[in-house]
Design a protein around this motif. Structure first.
Motif, PDB file in Angstrom:
ATOM      1  N   VAL A 183       1.213  11.880 -24.586  1.00 14.06           N
ATOM      2  CA  VAL A 183       1.357  12.950 -23.576  1.00 14.06           C
ATOM      3  C   VAL A 183       2.565  14.072 -24.236  1.00 14.06           C
ATOM      4  O   VAL A 183       3.226  13.644 -24.764  1.00 14.06           O
ATOM      5  N   ILE A 239      -3.600  15.455 -23.860  1.00 11.33           N
ATOM      6  CA  ILE A 239      -3.131  14.599 -24.375  1.00 11.33           C
ATOM      7  C   ILE A 239      -4.482  13.561 -24.996  1.00 11.33           C
ATOM      8  O   ILE A 239      -5.482  14.271 -24.839  1.00 11.33           O
ATOM      9  N   ALA A 268      -0.031  11.455 -15.861  1.00 12.99           N
ATOM     10  CA  ALA A 268       0.590  12.802 -16.492  1.00 12.99           C
ATOM     11  C   ALA A 268       0.976  13.928 -15.229  1.00 12.99           C
ATOM     12  O   ALA A 268       1.655  14.031 -15.133  1.00 12.99           O
TER      13      ALA A 268
END
Length: 97
Positions: A5, A85, A69
């Motif tokens: 991420v 991501i 996230a």
């Protein structure tokens, strides 16, 4: 499956990052305790100040990684200019390999 991420802060938002840091760290501690967080930390600008984040998380699939996230207090506070991501294959120095 692992996912990187990669987050970039909005320009001139260091104050928001610092204000939001305590709940962000608490959230990361929860992910770590659950075995979801593998690596995490900030990117630094030329002055050594945080300007983004990189997490390596474990999730079932891309949609699950996006859900995780999105729960980041930094994301909820609107700190990030962008979030990317990507599936990740941890080959070297993976303690779980």
């Amino acid at each position: 499956m692992l996912f990187a991420v990669i987050c970039t802060d909005k320009p001139n938002h260091l104050d928001l990052r610092m204000e939001t840091r305590p709940p962000h760290v608490e959230w990361l501690n929860g992910l770590n305790a659950a075995g979801v967080l593998k690596i995490g930390g900030p990117f630094l600008d030329v002055a050594g100040k945080p300007c983004g984040s990189m997490l390596l998380i474990k999730a079932d699939d891309l949609d699950s990684a996006k859900t995780i996230a999105a729960q980041d207090p930094y994301a909820k506070a609107g700190l990030f200019e962008s979030v990317e991501i990507k599936p990740y294959n941890w080959v070297f120095n993976n303690p779980e390999a």
